[in-house]
Design an enzyme around this catalytic site. Sequence first.
Site, PDB file in Angstrom:
ATOM      1  N   LYS A  81       0.312  -4.423   4.407  1.00  0.00           N
ATOM      2  CA  LYS A  81      -0.991  -4.850   3.882  1.00  0.00           C
ATOM      3  C   LYS A  81      -1.364  -4.103   2.609  1.00  0.00           C
ATOM      4  O   LYS A  81      -1.836  -4.705   1.628  1.00  0.00           O
ATOM      5  CB  LYS A  81      -2.057  -4.616   4.962  1.00  0.00           C
ATOM      6  CG  LYS A  81      -3.482  -4.840   4.522  1.00  0.00           C
ATOM      7  CD  LYS A  81      -4.453  -4.610   5.675  1.00  0.00           C
ATOM      8  CE  LYS A  81      -4.572  -3.169   6.083  1.00  0.00           C
ATOM      9  NZ  LYS A  81      -5.313  -2.333   5.109  1.00  0.00           N
ATOM     10  N   CYS A 141      -0.444  -0.814   8.053  1.00  0.00           N
ATOM     11  CA  CYS A 141      -0.790  -0.232   6.751  1.00  0.00           C
ATOM     12  C   CYS A 141       0.149  -0.626   5.617  1.00  0.00           C
ATOM     13  O   CYS A 141      -0.284  -1.238   4.640  1.00  0.00           O
ATOM     14  CB  CYS A 141      -0.838   1.294   6.866  1.00  0.00           C
ATOM     15  SG  CYS A 141      -2.169   1.907   7.914  1.00  0.00           S
ATOM     16  N   GLU A 192      -8.501   7.391   5.138  1.00  0.00           N
ATOM     17  CA  GLU A 192      -7.818   7.989   6.293  1.00  0.00           C
ATOM     18  C   GLU A 192      -6.323   8.046   6.031  1.00  0.00           C
ATOM     19  O   GLU A 192      -5.770   7.206   5.325  1.00  0.00           O
ATOM     20  CB  GLU A 192      -8.130   7.191   7.561  1.00  0.00           C
ATOM     21  CG  GLU A 192      -7.823   5.700   7.500  1.00  0.00           C
ATOM     22  CD  GLU A 192      -6.386   5.371   7.831  1.00  0.00           C
ATOM     23  OE1 GLU A 192      -5.682   6.238   8.365  1.00  0.00           O
ATOM     24  OE2 GLU A 192      -5.966   4.238   7.552  1.00  0.00           O
TER      25      GLU A 192
END
Length: 433
Positions: A266, A263, A151
Amino acid sequence: MKITMIGSGYVGLVSGACFADFGHDVVCVDLDEAKIEALRGGKVPIFEPGLADLIERNARAGRISFTTELAPAVARAEVVFIAVGTPSRRGDGHADLSFVQAAAADIARAMDGFTVVVTKSTVPVGTGDEVERIIATTRPDGEFAVVSNPEFLREGAAIEDFKRPDRIVIGSEDTRALGVMREAYRPLSLNKSPILEMNRRSAELTKYAGNAFLATKITFINEIADLCEKTGADVQQVARGMGLDKRIGSKFLNAGPGYGGSCFPKDTLALLKTAQDFEAPQTIVEAVVQTNEKRKRAMGRKVIQAIGGDVRGKVVVVLGLTFKPNTDDMRDSPAIAIVQTLQDAGAVVHAYDPEGMPNASQMFEDVVYFDDPYAAMQDAEGLAIVTEWDEFRALNLTKVQSLLKGLVLVDLRNIYDRGELEMLGIKYVAIGR
């Protein structure tokens, strides 16, 4: 097409709702009974503009439903998306794949007929191989194909990103699976969204490489901003001069307090761990991660210095707590380190955020929250804008001037014009200007 989405978090809900809006029959699965009950009752557990209306409309039309029962949801599906969390694993920073692995085993036991299993979660290179191994071992007679379909959703603009994407990355070399995936995304052909078909490992790495590059771009302009402050240059002018070069582009060249969110922190860390495993060091990304972490507390110190270097017992206002506007996501927000730095220096922190205060209240102690930004400013020694919510772009500066005890505004998002504030007698401190 019958689609099942395992995981009803941010990615699962947005993707499921958008697929339903395309006309597909979607079932979203989650083990959290309270979350599923809330969704059935029309309550969306995350803030994302337009998502609640999208889910409500498609639920009313019978195109999306929610359940805790995985087996029947998988058995009915032609495509099963794995959209569970892959947080950083405690202790070593690797992506925690336990939820992905558990989902793979559950899918194997429940699938009925040829099933395309799609990793939508952000996963390290080679995870698709592991998912394939788990399914084949659990269900030797199963007919399936494992596909990577990362995604690329921005929080706050996720529905638009899903429906009008820059690209759709599909990682598979299975002809049958590719046909199923093309059918799932066929409505986007009207928007001429390019589908990029590649091998599975390339698709997995594309997600990490893209996020690492954007994090690098942010960190680069932040360091240039520091140089601008020392030399008398203006980072906004420099960024514009850079961004008009089509090889560079203007996006992600806004200097600020550092990147955060679910996002970039990480994924950059997971990429570094993967690179170590494959003995292919990513020294640029290593520097990006270290520099970004240092910057967040440095922004707290910047606020303290602007107020005079001593904030013990003084009220400091923080406007904006989420890592970006139009979300309630506090994960790795720069505001966390900034608030902690201010509190470590003895400041009394007053805070306001349009959506983030419920989540922030679970993270901070002794922060005083207010229902509007002006109430937070009463008798404060200074004000810091940390997140660029629209309502902070049009503050009544005369009212700000009348409320602040110490006339200092630290603009960590470069929203305002120095001249306008200085005319009101307000000391203005920005980034790289």
